[in-house]
Design an enzyme around this catalytic site. Sequence first.
Site, PDB file in Angstrom:
ATOM      1  N   LYS A  12       0.837  -1.204   0.000  1.00  0.00           N
ATOM      2  CA  LYS A  12       0.000   0.000   0.000  1.00  0.00           C
ATOM      3  C   LYS A  12       0.871   1.254   0.000  1.00  0.00           C
ATOM      4  O   LYS A  12       0.668   2.171  -0.786  1.00  0.00           O
ATOM      5  CB  LYS A  12      -0.888   0.022   1.243  1.00  0.00           C
ATOM      6  CG  LYS A  12      -1.579   1.364   1.503  1.00  0.00           C
ATOM      7  CD  LYS A  12      -2.454   1.345   2.717  1.00  0.00           C
ATOM      8  CE  LYS A  12      -1.718   1.669   3.967  1.00  0.00           C
ATOM      9  NZ  LYS A  12      -1.467   3.114   4.193  1.00  0.00           N
TER      10      LYS A  12
ATOM     11  N   CYS B 287      -5.805  12.068  11.451  1.00  0.00           N
ATOM     12  CA  CYS B 287      -6.408  10.745  11.281  1.00  0.00           C
ATOM     13  C   CYS B 287      -6.459  10.111  12.664  1.00  0.00           C
ATOM     14  O   CYS B 287      -6.132  10.730  13.677  1.00  0.00           O
ATOM     15  CB  CYS B 287      -5.605   9.911  10.297  1.00  0.00           C
ATOM     16  SG  CYS B 287      -4.078   9.306  11.009  1.00  0.00           S
TER      17      CYS B 287
ATOM     18  N   ARG C  68      -1.573  14.877  11.702  1.00  0.00           N
ATOM     19  CA  ARG C  68      -0.672  14.438  10.626  1.00  0.00           C
ATOM     20  C   ARG C  68      -0.190  15.685   9.884  1.00  0.00           C
ATOM     21  O   ARG C  68      -0.670  16.016   8.816  1.00  0.00           O
ATOM     22  CB  ARG C  68      -1.395  13.463   9.696  1.00  0.00           C
ATOM     23  CG  ARG C  68      -1.930  12.218  10.364  1.00  0.00           C
ATOM     24  CD  ARG C  68      -0.874  11.280  10.894  1.00  0.00           C
ATOM     25  NE  ARG C  68      -0.060  10.663   9.876  1.00  0.00           N
ATOM     26  CZ  ARG C  68      -0.392   9.558   9.213  1.00  0.00           C
ATOM     27  NH1 ARG C  68      -1.570   8.997   9.453  1.00  0.00           N
ATOM     28  NH2 ARG C  68       0.399   9.038   8.306  1.00  0.00           N
ATOM     29  N   PRO C  69       0.727  16.455  10.484  1.00  0.00           N
ATOM     30  CA  PRO C  69       1.155  17.717   9.874  1.00  0.00           C
ATOM     31  C   PRO C  69       1.852  17.489   8.532  1.00  0.00           C
ATOM     32  O   PRO C  69       2.362  16.394   8.266  1.00  0.00           O
ATOM     33  CB  PRO C  69       2.145  18.278  10.897  1.00  0.00           C
ATOM     34  CG  PRO C  69       2.618  17.103  11.671  1.00  0.00           C
ATOM     35  CD  PRO C  69       1.465  16.151  11.712  1.00  0.00           C
ATOM     36  N   ILE C  70       1.848  18.503   7.692  1.00  0.00           N
ATOM     37  CA  ILE C  70       2.580  18.428   6.412  1.00  0.00           C
ATOM     38  C   ILE C  70       3.512  19.636   6.267  1.00  0.00           C
ATOM     39  O   ILE C  70       3.874  20.034   5.147  1.00  0.00           O
ATOM     40  CB  ILE C  70       1.614  18.346   5.201  1.00  0.00           C
ATOM     41  CG1 ILE C  70       0.672  19.551   5.158  1.00  0.00           C
ATOM     42  CG2 ILE C  70       0.844  17.042   5.197  1.00  0.00           C
ATOM     43  CD1 ILE C  70      -0.098  19.660   3.830  1.00  0.00           C
ATOM     44  N   ASP C  71       3.915  20.201   7.402  1.00  0.00           N
ATOM     45  CA  ASP C  71       4.791  21.385   7.352  1.00  0.00           C
ATOM     46  C   ASP C  71       6.089  21.105   6.604  1.00  0.00           C
ATOM     47  O   ASP C  71       6.594  21.977   5.857  1.00  0.00           O
ATOM     48  CB  ASP C  71       5.082  21.895   8.769  1.00  0.00           C
ATOM     49  CG  ASP C  71       5.691  20.802   9.642  1.00  0.00           C
ATOM     50  OD1 ASP C  71       5.062  19.730   9.784  1.00  0.00           O
ATOM     51  OD2 ASP C  71       6.804  21.002  10.151  1.00  0.00           O
ATOM     52  N   LEU C  72       6.628  19.908   6.728  1.00  0.00           N
ATOM     53  CA  LEU C  72       7.897  19.594   6.036  1.00  0.00           C
ATOM     54  C   LEU C  72       7.678  19.491   4.520  1.00  0.00           C
ATOM     55  O   LEU C  72       8.524  19.895   3.724  1.00  0.00           O
ATOM     56  CB  LEU C  72       8.479  18.279   6.576  1.00  0.00           C
ATOM     57  CG  LEU C  72       8.829  18.270   8.066  1.00  0.00           C
ATOM     58  CD1 LEU C  72       9.318  16.893   8.494  1.00  0.00           C
ATOM     59  CD2 LEU C  72       9.870  19.337   8.393  1.00  0.00           C
TER      60      LEU C  72
ATOM     61  N   ASP D 134       4.265   0.877  12.032  1.00  0.00           N
ATOM     62  CA  ASP D 134       3.082   0.185  11.502  1.00  0.00           C
ATOM     63  C   ASP D 134       2.994  -1.247  12.001  1.00  0.00           C
ATOM     64  O   ASP D 134       1.952  -1.875  11.869  1.00  0.00           O
ATOM     65  CB  ASP D 134       3.104   0.185   9.971  1.00  0.00           C
ATOM     66  CG  ASP D 134       2.989   1.596   9.419  1.00  0.00           C
ATOM     67  OD1 ASP D 134       3.251   1.781   8.219  1.00  0.00           O
ATOM     68  OD2 ASP D 134       2.674   2.515  10.197  1.00  0.00           O
TER      69      ASP D 134
HETATM   70  C1  EPZ Z   1       3.930   7.040   6.077  1.00  0.00           C
HETATM   71  O1  EPZ Z   1       3.093   8.050   6.597  1.00  0.00           O
HETATM   72  C2  EPZ Z   1       3.048   5.799   5.994  1.00  0.00           C
HETATM   73  N1  EPZ Z   1       1.916   6.051   5.104  1.00  0.00           N
HETATM   74  C3  EPZ Z   1       2.537   5.434   7.384  1.00  0.00           C
HETATM   75  O2  EPZ Z   1       1.805   4.222   7.267  1.00  0.00           O
HETATM   76  C4  EPZ Z   1       3.736   5.196   8.295  1.00  0.00           C
HETATM   77  O3  EPZ Z   1       3.276   4.916   9.602  1.00  0.00           O
HETATM   78  C5  EPZ Z   1       4.632   6.436   8.310  1.00  0.00           C
HETATM   79  O4  EPZ Z   1       5.036   6.768   6.958  1.00  0.00           O
HETATM   80  C6  EPZ Z   1       5.886   6.244   9.135  1.00  0.00           C
HETATM   81  O5  EPZ Z   1       6.611   5.161   8.640  1.00  0.00           O
HETATM   82  C7  EPZ Z   1       2.118   5.995   3.764  1.00  0.00           C
HETATM   83  O6  EPZ Z   1       3.220   5.782   3.287  1.00  0.00           O
HETATM   84  C8  EPZ Z   1       0.914   6.214   2.910  1.00  0.00           C
HETATM   85  P1  EPZ Z   1       5.821  10.523   8.061  1.00  0.00           P
HETATM   86  P2  EPZ Z   1       3.610   9.588   6.566  1.00  0.00           P
HETATM   87  O7  EPZ Z   1       5.676  11.770   7.264  1.00  0.00           O
HETATM   88  O8  EPZ Z   1       4.372   9.841   5.338  1.00  0.00           O
HETATM   89  C9  EPZ Z   1       5.817  13.836  11.455  1.00  0.00           C
HETATM   90  C10 EPZ Z   1       0.009   2.769   7.590  1.00  0.00           C
HETATM   91  O9  EPZ Z   1      -0.446   2.241   8.603  1.00  0.00           O
HETATM   92  N2  EPZ Z   1       5.713  14.811  10.345  1.00  0.00           N
HETATM   93  O10 EPZ Z   1       7.058   9.701   7.917  1.00  0.00           O
HETATM   94  O11 EPZ Z   1       2.449  10.461   6.862  1.00  0.00           O
HETATM   95  C11 EPZ Z   1       4.543  13.023  11.609  1.00  0.00           C
HETATM   96  O12 EPZ Z   1       3.602  13.699  12.413  1.00  0.00           O
HETATM   97  C12 EPZ Z   1       0.409   4.226   7.603  1.00  0.00           C
HETATM   98  O13 EPZ Z   1       0.225   2.179   6.502  1.00  0.00           O
HETATM   99  C13 EPZ Z   1       5.784  16.166  10.622  1.00  0.00           C
HETATM  100  O14 EPZ Z   1       5.918  16.584  11.773  1.00  0.00           O
HETATM  101  O15 EPZ Z   1       4.581   9.581   7.828  1.00  0.00           O
HETATM  102  C14 EPZ Z   1       5.031  11.745  12.249  1.00  0.00           C
HETATM  103  O16 EPZ Z   1       5.127  11.960  13.654  1.00  0.00           O
HETATM  104  C15 EPZ Z   1       0.112   4.891   8.934  1.00  0.00           C
HETATM  105  N3  EPZ Z   1       5.695  17.061   9.593  1.00  0.00           N
HETATM  106  C16 EPZ Z   1       6.451  11.575  11.688  1.00  0.00           C
HETATM  107  O17 EPZ Z   1       6.812  12.853  11.144  1.00  0.00           O
HETATM  108  C17 EPZ Z   1       5.530  16.647   8.287  1.00  0.00           C
HETATM  109  O18 EPZ Z   1       5.469  17.507   7.378  1.00  0.00           O
HETATM  110  C18 EPZ Z   1       6.545  10.540  10.585  1.00  0.00           C
HETATM  111  O19 EPZ Z   1       5.608  10.909   9.594  1.00  0.00           O
HETATM  112  C19 EPZ Z   1       5.452  15.254   8.029  1.00  0.00           C
HETATM  113  C20 EPZ Z   1       5.547  14.356   9.070  1.00  0.00           C
END
Ligand code: EPZ
Length: 427
Positions: free
Chosen positions: A22, A117, A122-126, A306
Site C-alpha cells: 500500500k 487521522c 498528521r502535519p505536512i509542514d515539512l 506500523d
Molecule cells: C507514512 O506516513 C506511511 N503512510 C505510514 O503508514 C507510516 O506509519 C509512516 O510513513 C511512518 O513510517 C504511507 O506511506 C501512505 P511521516 P507519513 O511523514 O508519510 C511527522 C500505515 O499504517 N511529520 O514519515 O504520513 C509526523 O507527524 C500508515 O500504513 C511532521 O511533523 O509519515 C510523524 O510523527 C500509517 N511534519 C512523523 O513525522 C511533516 O510535514 C513521521 O511521519 C510530516 C511528518
Amino acid sequence: MSHFVIRGGRRLEGEAGIQGAKNSVLPILAATLLTAGQVELRGCPRLRDVDASVRILEGLGCTTRWEEENTLVVDTGNLYGYAVSEALMREMRSSAIFLGAILARCGQAELSYPGGCELGPRPIDLHLSGLRDLGAEIDDAGGVLHCKASRLQGREVVLSLPSVGATENLMLAACGASGVTTIAGAAQEPEIVDLQNFLTACGARVSGAGTSTVSVEGGRPLHGCTYTIMPDRIVAATYLCAAVSAGGDIYLRRAREEHLSTVTAVLREAGCVIRSDERGIACTCRNRPAAVRPVRTAPYPGFPTDAQAILMASLLRCRGAVVFEENMFANRYRHVDELARMGADIRVSGRAAVVTGVKNLHGAPVRCTDLRGGAALCVAALAAEGETEVSEIGHIDRGYEDVARDLRNLGADIFRVEDENAEFTRR
Ligand code: EPZ
C-alpha cells in the site's frame, strides 16, 4: 457494518501470497502524473486507499482501468485538472502525496488540508517548506492549499525529520524542477526505493533512495512504463505475527525479509524459527512466545511503527512482560482497550505500553480503531478461546486486500459477514 467472525485456538498451517505494498503503490500512483502516456502497474493491491487514489486521478482527467485482478493501467494523457476536492482529501489522509506531482505537471495545485487521522495530527509542514524551497508559492490560509510554481528550481532541501511523505513529495516535485535537487535527511523506507525504481523505469534520473540523501536530476520528460509493485512488508509482518499468536507453521510467498529484518529479529527472540530466501519467508512457532527486549518504534531501518500494534497483539500470551515505546505517532495505542476486552493485560503510560503475558485470551466483540490496530485485533483473536467478532473492518480494507482470505489460506477459522450496504465490497 461488515465484520469478521474469528474462532481462535487453532494453530496455523499453510501458505499465502503477499499483496503489493500500500505504502508504495500510493506514491507511485501520484507519480504517474509525471508521465505522458500509459503506465501499467502489476501486483497492484485492491484496497480502499487505492480506490481513493484512482478517484483522485480520474478527477484530474486521467483514465484508469483494471486488467486482471491486480494490474492497473493509468493514462494521464488527457489530464486537465489540478484541484483535488475536500471530500477526496478527507477520504485518504495520505493524499497530500499528490501535491508535488500535480505541481510538477501543472504548475499549480489546489488541495484542501488533509485532515488528521486516527493516529493523531498528521502535519505536512515539512512537505510545504520543502516545496517552497524549490520555488513553489503556497498560500495555506483557510484550510485550502493554493500552490503555484511557474518554475520549480532544483536545490538542496534539508528535512528536519525523515518524513516518508515529505521525501516522496519532494522527489516527485523535483522531477519537474530544472536542475538537480538533493534531499538531505530523507526517509530511507523500502517504499522510497520502490518509488525511485518506478521513476527510473519512466526515464527519470533519481539516486540515493534507501539512504538519507536522495538526488533527482529534474526537467527530464518521463514516459510510461510497466512496473511491478514491491510486496507489502507490513502485511507480511502481520501474518508472521499471526503465526506467533496462534502458533503454527506458515510460508509467505513474495515476502522479503530484508524489508522487515527488525521485525523478524524480535520474532526470533520470541522463539520463532524463521527461514527466508528470495522467494519468501517460512516461519514456525511451536510454543507460547518468550518475552522480548523493549520494542521502540523509529524511522527505517528502525522498528516500523506500523508493526507495533500487530506485534503487541502477538505477544499477549508471552512468558513474561514486554515494553513498547511508540515514538512516531501520538495516538497509536487505540487498539489497547479493545485487546483488553479479550483478556489482555496492557498498561499504557504516555509513549510506553507494558504487556504482561496472560495464560489465556477469550473471544469478545471488538471494534477496529484504525488500520493496523484492526489487524492487531485479528491477530489476537486467532489465539483467543471461542469466537471474536471484529467490527468496523473498513479500516482494515484500507491496507489489506483480503485478510480473511489470506488467514484462511494459513489455516485460520475466519469469515467475513458483509453488510448489505457496505460502501466497499470485496470483489
Ligand atoms: C507514512 O506516513 C506511511 N503512510 C505510514 O503508514 C507510516 O506509519 C509512516 O510513513 C511512518 O513510517 C504511507 O506511506 C501512505 P511521516 P507519513 O511523514 O508519510 C511527522 C500505515 O499504517 N511529520 O514519515 O504520513 C509526523 O507527524 C500508515 O500504513 C511532521 O511533523 O509519515 C510523524 O510523527 C500509517 N511534519 C512523523 O513525522 C511533516 O510535514 C513521521 O511521519 C510530516 C511528518
